[in-house]
Design a protein around this motif. Structure first.
Motif, PDB file in Angstrom:
ATOM      1  N   ALA A  41       0.835  -1.209   0.000  1.00 25.26           N
ATOM      2  CA  ALA A  41       0.000   0.000   0.000  1.00 25.26           C
ATOM      3  C   ALA A  41       0.867   1.256   0.000  1.00 25.26           C
ATOM      4  O   ALA A  41       0.569   2.230  -0.709  1.00 25.26           O
ATOM      5  CB  ALA A  41      -0.950  -0.006   1.197  1.00 25.26           C
ATOM      6  N   ALA A  42       1.951   1.236   0.760  1.00 28.49           N
ATOM      7  CA  ALA A  42       2.867   2.387   0.794  1.00 28.49           C
ATOM      8  C   ALA A  42       3.588   2.547  -0.538  1.00 28.49           C
ATOM      9  O   ALA A  42       3.850   3.668  -0.986  1.00 28.49           O
ATOM     10  CB  ALA A  42       3.867   2.223   1.936  1.00 28.49           C
ATOM     11  N   THR A  43       3.895   1.431  -1.192  1.00 27.21           N
ATOM     12  CA  THR A  43       4.551   1.476  -2.498  1.00 27.21           C
ATOM     13  C   THR A  43       3.608   2.088  -3.534  1.00 27.21           C
ATOM     14  O   THR A  43       4.009   2.943  -4.331  1.00 27.21           O
ATOM     15  CB  THR A  43       4.997   0.064  -2.926  1.00 27.21           C
ATOM     16  N   LYS A  44       2.349   1.680  -3.513  1.00 23.83           N
ATOM     17  CA  LYS A  44       1.358   2.256  -4.431  1.00 23.83           C
ATOM     18  C   LYS A  44       1.160   3.743  -4.148  1.00 23.83           C
ATOM     19  O   LYS A  44       1.073   4.550  -5.078  1.00 23.83           O
ATOM     20  CB  LYS A  44       0.032   1.516  -4.314  1.00 23.83           C
ATOM     21  N   ALA A  45       1.097   4.107  -2.873  1.00 24.11           N
ATOM     22  CA  ALA A  45       0.921   5.514  -2.511  1.00 24.11           C
ATOM     23  C   ALA A  45       2.112   6.346  -2.988  1.00 24.11           C
ATOM     24  O   ALA A  45       1.934   7.470  -3.472  1.00 24.11           O
ATOM     25  CB  ALA A  45       0.733   5.644  -0.999  1.00 24.11           C
ATOM     26  N   PHE A  46       3.319   5.800  -2.867  1.00 24.31           N
ATOM     27  CA  PHE A  46       4.513   6.495  -3.351  1.00 24.31           C
ATOM     28  C   PHE A  46       4.398   6.717  -4.863  1.00 24.31           C
ATOM     29  O   PHE A  46       4.661   7.810  -5.357  1.00 24.31           O
ATOM     30  CB  PHE A  46       5.770   5.688  -3.021  1.00 24.31           C
ATOM     31  N   GLY A  47       3.990   5.686  -5.602  1.00 21.34           N
ATOM     32  CA  GLY A  47       3.821   5.808  -7.049  1.00 21.34           C
ATOM     33  C   GLY A  47       2.781   6.845  -7.416  1.00 21.34           C
ATOM     34  O   GLY A  47       2.970   7.637  -8.348  1.00 21.34           O
ATOM     35  N   ARG A  48       1.674   6.870  -6.670  1.00 22.28           N
ATOM     36  CA  ARG A  48       0.609   7.853  -6.919  1.00 22.28           C
ATOM     37  C   ARG A  48       1.156   9.270  -6.757  1.00 22.28           C
ATOM     38  O   ARG A  48       0.917  10.137  -7.601  1.00 22.28           O
ATOM     39  CB  ARG A  48      -0.543   7.589  -5.940  1.00 22.28           C
ATOM     40  N   GLN A  49       1.907   9.516  -5.680  1.00 25.24           N
ATOM     41  CA  GLN A  49       2.465  10.844  -5.439  1.00 25.24           C
ATOM     42  C   GLN A  49       3.539  11.198  -6.469  1.00 25.24           C
ATOM     43  O   GLN A  49       3.631  12.339  -6.906  1.00 25.24           O
ATOM     44  CB  GLN A  49       3.041  10.924  -4.016  1.00 25.24           C
ATOM     45  N   LEU A 100       4.468  -0.392  -7.798  1.00 19.72           N
ATOM     46  CA  LEU A 100       4.766   1.023  -7.999  1.00 19.72           C
ATOM     47  C   LEU A 100       4.046   1.535  -9.252  1.00 19.72           C
ATOM     48  O   LEU A 100       3.474   2.624  -9.239  1.00 19.72           O
ATOM     49  CB  LEU A 100       6.275   1.236  -8.124  1.00 19.72           C
ATOM     50  N   VAL A 101       4.055   0.739 -10.325  1.00 21.37           N
ATOM     51  CA  VAL A 101       3.376   1.138 -11.563  1.00 21.37           C
ATOM     52  C   VAL A 101       1.873   1.263 -11.326  1.00 21.37           C
ATOM     53  O   VAL A 101       1.223   2.150 -11.881  1.00 21.37           O
ATOM     54  CB  VAL A 101       3.701   0.168 -12.721  1.00 21.37           C
ATOM     55  N   GLN A 102       1.303   0.417 -10.507  1.00 16.91           N
ATOM     56  CA  GLN A 102      -0.119   0.537 -10.174  1.00 16.91           C
ATOM     57  C   GLN A 102      -0.392   1.887  -9.518  1.00 16.91           C
ATOM     58  O   GLN A 102      -1.392   2.547  -9.819  1.00 16.91           O
ATOM     59  CB  GLN A 102      -0.552  -0.606  -9.263  1.00 16.91           C
ATOM     60  N   GLY A 103       0.502   2.318  -8.648  1.00 12.35           N
ATOM     61  CA  GLY A 103       0.361   3.634  -8.027  1.00 12.35           C
ATOM     62  C   GLY A 103       0.535   4.763  -9.028  1.00 12.35           C
ATOM     63  O   GLY A 103      -0.204   5.748  -9.000  1.00 12.35           O
ATOM     64  N   LEU A 104       1.511   4.624  -9.927  1.00 10.71           N
ATOM     65  CA  LEU A 104       1.707   5.634 -10.971  1.00 10.71           C
ATOM     66  C   LEU A 104       0.439   5.791 -11.796  1.00 10.71           C
ATOM     67  O   LEU A 104      -0.002   6.905 -12.081  1.00 10.71           O
ATOM     68  CB  LEU A 104       2.869   5.234 -11.888  1.00 10.71           C
ATOM     69  N   ALA A 105      -0.143   4.656 -12.192  1.00  7.92           N
ATOM     70  CA  ALA A 105      -1.370   4.683 -12.989  1.00  7.92           C
ATOM     71  C   ALA A 105      -2.495   5.393 -12.242  1.00  7.92           C
ATOM     72  O   ALA A 105      -3.214   6.217 -12.817  1.00  7.92           O
ATOM     73  CB  ALA A 105      -1.782   3.262 -13.361  1.00  7.92           C
ATOM     74  N   ALA A 106      -2.639   5.085 -10.962  1.00 14.13           N
ATOM     75  CA  ALA A 106      -3.679   5.745 -10.166  1.00 14.13           C
ATOM     76  C   ALA A 106      -3.440   7.256 -10.120  1.00 14.13           C
ATOM     77  O   ALA A 106      -4.373   8.046 -10.248  1.00 14.13           O
ATOM     78  CB  ALA A 106      -3.713   5.157  -8.758  1.00 14.13           C
ATOM     79  N   GLY A 107      -2.180   7.648  -9.963  1.00 16.40           N
ATOM     80  CA  GLY A 107      -1.845   9.067  -9.936  1.00 16.40           C
ATOM     81  C   GLY A 107      -2.113   9.769 -11.250  1.00 16.40           C
ATOM     82  O   GLY A 107      -2.412  10.959 -11.285  1.00 16.40           O
ATOM     83  N   LEU A 108      -2.029   9.028 -12.352  1.00 18.88           N
ATOM     84  CA  LEU A 108      -2.326   9.589 -13.671  1.00 18.88           C
ATOM     85  C   LEU A 108      -3.819   9.630 -13.960  1.00 18.88           C
ATOM     86  O   LEU A 108      -4.254  10.234 -14.935  1.00 18.88           O
ATOM     87  CB  LEU A 108      -1.627   8.764 -14.761  1.00 18.88           C
ATOM     88  N   GLY A 109      -4.607   8.942 -13.118  1.00 14.80           N
ATOM     89  CA  GLY A 109      -6.051   8.906 -13.325  1.00 14.80           C
ATOM     90  C   GLY A 109      -6.528   7.688 -14.096  1.00 14.80           C
ATOM     91  O   GLY A 109      -7.678   7.652 -14.550  1.00 14.80           O
ATOM     92  N   ILE A 110      -5.681   6.685 -14.258  1.00 14.77           N
ATOM     93  CA  ILE A 110      -6.062   5.459 -14.957  1.00 14.77           C
ATOM     94  C   ILE A 110      -6.807   4.570 -13.975  1.00 14.77           C
ATOM     95  O   ILE A 110      -6.298   4.265 -12.898  1.00 14.77           O
ATOM     96  CB  ILE A 110      -4.813   4.747 -15.521  1.00 14.77           C
TER      97      ILE A 110
END
Length: 145
Positions: A8-16, A40-50
């Motif tokens: 969860a922290a890894t995803k949150a880091f990616g989102r930010q 991490l990529v899952q978090g990046l995607a969430a941060g991009l709005g995917i």
């Protein structure tokens, strides 16, 4: 280097991180199996709005998540490509596609390439304790100079 306590922290880091990255960049994601690259990529995607589910493209090699107007995400996994020439060829194709879309390109297993492409952000993920994946992860982000 920063500690991340769990997935969860890894995803949150990616989102930010996605919120701070310039459009159309390339991220090279290095780390052992299970270190959290896809997370991490899952978090990046969430941060991009995917909103669609992000899975590892280990067998597909590449996944495209177009998004307007930001361009979206191209997720590339070079793990199964043992020959650097094959990895280089796939990378070149996907880099061209990502640039055409204005998408972020996230590349897992960039060490399969014959050499690291210039101008890329590099992210190193590692398990704090390889014998205990529940002990969390460490992440280091290096921007191009």
């Amino acid at each position: 280097m920063q500690a991340l306590r769990d997935a969860a922290a890894t995803k949150a880091f990616g989102r930010q991180l996605a919120l701070r990255l310039p459009a159309g960049i390339i991220l090279l994601l290095a780390g052992d199996l299970g270190a959290g690259k896809t997370c991490l990529v899952q978090g990046l995607a969430a941060g991009l709005g995917i909103e669609e589910p992000i899975t590892s493209p280990t067998f597909a090699l590449a996944q495209h998540y177009p998004l307007t107007p930001s361009g979206g995400l191209v997720h590339l996994d070079l793990y199964r490509l043992e020959l650097p020439a094959a990895a280089d060829e796939l990378f070149a194709q996907e880099e061209e596609e990502a640039r055409a879309l204005g998408a972020l390109l996230a590349v897992e297993w960039p060490e399969r390439l014959s050499s690291a492409p210039a101008g890329c952000w590099q992210i190193q993920l590692s398990l704090r304790d390889p014998l205990n994946p529940e002990a969390g992860r460490l992440i280091e982000v290096r921007s191009p100079r």
